[in-house]
Design a protein around this motif. Structure first.
Motif, PDB file in Angstrom:
ATOM      1  N   LEU A  37       0.856  -1.173   0.000  1.00  0.00           N
ATOM      2  CA  LEU A  37       0.000   0.000   0.000  1.00  0.00           C
ATOM      3  C   LEU A  37       0.898   1.230   0.000  1.00  0.00           C
ATOM      4  CD1 LEU A  37      -3.096   0.148   0.372  1.00  0.00           C
ATOM      5  CD2 LEU A  37      -2.670   0.366   2.824  1.00  0.00           C
TER       6      LEU A  37
ATOM      7  N   THR B 256      -5.106  -3.394   2.223  1.00  0.00           N
ATOM      8  CA  THR B 256      -4.221  -4.225   1.397  1.00  0.00           C
ATOM      9  C   THR B 256      -5.028  -5.220   0.572  1.00  0.00           C
ATOM     10  OG1 THR B 256      -2.483  -3.965   3.049  1.00  0.00           O
ATOM     11  CG2 THR B 256      -2.181  -5.733   1.445  1.00  0.00           C
TER      12      THR B 256
ATOM     13  N   LYS C 296      -6.349  -3.571  -2.504  1.00  0.00           N
ATOM     14  CA  LYS C 296      -5.296  -3.450  -3.538  1.00  0.00           C
ATOM     15  C   LYS C 296      -4.958  -4.796  -4.158  1.00  0.00           C
ATOM     16  CE  LYS C 296      -1.894  -0.795  -4.680  1.00  0.00           C
ATOM     17  NZ  LYS C 296      -0.488  -0.309  -4.609  1.00  0.00           N
TER      18      LYS C 296
END
Ligand code: PBG
Length: 328
Positions: free
Chosen positions: A32, A306, A309
């Motif tokens: 991240l 996270t 993502k």
């Protein structure tokens, strides 16, 4: 992706690359960055106003002067982008405040860009905060009218661009709005202003706290005739395909957490930048549980961001942006 050519246990031991923090850090696949985070702001009329949103601890409605103080903090934390939502003093049937030259978003955008030219200002284009009935479009005979709404959305987008918005983000879910907005922006000379389309936006109970924050709850019915049904994934791909054809530069999946499969499917299907909206309810759940001591809020936050993502999002709109930036 098969490992069939590779030796198996006991030659292969996956735990070898988990032995220390340093080794784990080296081989972590997803990281991240502060640049991934977009922070939403709720802006109200008046001066010296700052009120916490009770269902979203740590998030505030603020007048423009306090928004500028907030932006200074965001910049110092390394956050690169904000998403603006406006709460006008007065609402009417046609959401006039949304496309008024001196509307709340237009004024805030001018002030923010004047003070922090490098901060990327994204403006949410929708009517629901500005209409007396709280729907995202023009209502006739109790039904949200698609085509009549497009003109107003286009006018709203152009007024945001004129005020200096860097990216225009339509969140209304009317059919054809990306094309209408692209055409209007181009005709006004804003050929270089990107559109971040809320493409697959679901009719979701996770927006509950936002509607308190933005004072935008529908006064009758719900948003199911324009926002998507949460059982649908193929339809989400059709929505995204249409928005890309109409000229979207960035496509969005919203909410994020219950829709990670769609973020991944979008990533695998379309070669496009993807935004994910980690919405108000997703934030409030974590804050509430952490306040009760039921889980570690910071750790859960990092795991959630996270995961969004990892699913394939390039950027994440999140109320956690400041908390996460302090850790990153
Ligand atoms: C406006 C809009 C909403 C959200 C973003 N833009 C609310 C809605 O559609 O009812 C939700 C954001 C959040 O819950 O954090 N249409």
């Amino acid at each position: 992706m098969s490992n069939f050519n590779q030796p198996n246990f006991p030659v292969r031991r996956l735990r070898r690359l988990r032995r220390s923090t340093a080794i784990r850090d080296m081989f972590r696949e997803t990281s991240l960055n502060k640049a991934d985070l977009i922070y939403p702001l709720f802006i109200v009329e008046g001066e010296n106003f700052k009120k916490e949103i009770s269902s979203m601890p740590g998030q505030y409605q603020m007048s423009v002067d306090n928004i500028l103080i907030e932006c200074a903090e965001l910049v110092s934390l390394g956050i690169k982008s904000v998403l603006l939502f406006g709460i006008p003093l007065e609402k009417d049937e046609v959401g006039s405040g949304a496309y008024a030259e001196d509307g709340i978003i237009q004024r805030a955008t001018r002030e923010i860009k004047r003070t922090f030219p490098g901060l990327v200002v994204i403006t949410d284009v929708c009517l629901c905060e500005y209409t007396s009935h709280g729907h995202c479009g023009i209502v006739e005979d109790g039904y949200v009218q698609n085509d009549a709404t497009l003109e107003l959305l286009a006018a709203e987008a152009v007024s945001h661009a004129r005020a200096g918005a860097d990216i225009i983000a339509p969140s209304d879910m009317m059919d054809g709005r990306v094309a209408a907005i692209r055409k209007a922006l181009d005709e006004d000379g804003f050929t270089e202003t990107p559109i971040m389309a809320y493409s697959a936006k679901f009719s979701s109970a996770f927006y509950g706290p936002f509607r308190e924050a933005a004072e935008s709850a529908p006064q009758f019915g719900d948003r199911k005739t324009y926002q998507m049904d949460f059982g649908n994934s193929d339809e989400a791909m059709r929505e995204i395909a249409l928005d890309i054809q109409e000229g979207a530069d960035i496509v969005m999946v919203k909410p994020a957490l219950s829709y990670l499969d769609l973020i991944r499917r979008t990533k695998d299907t379309f070669n496009m930048p993807i935004a994910a909206y980690n919405v108000s309810g997703e934030y409030s759940m974590v804050k509430a549980a952490a306040a009760n001591g039921w889980l570690d809020g910071e750790k859960v936050m990092m795991e959630i961001l996270t995961s969004i993502k990892r699913a394939g999002a390039d950027v994440i709109i999140t109320y956690f942006a400041k908390d996460a930036a302090r850790i990153l």
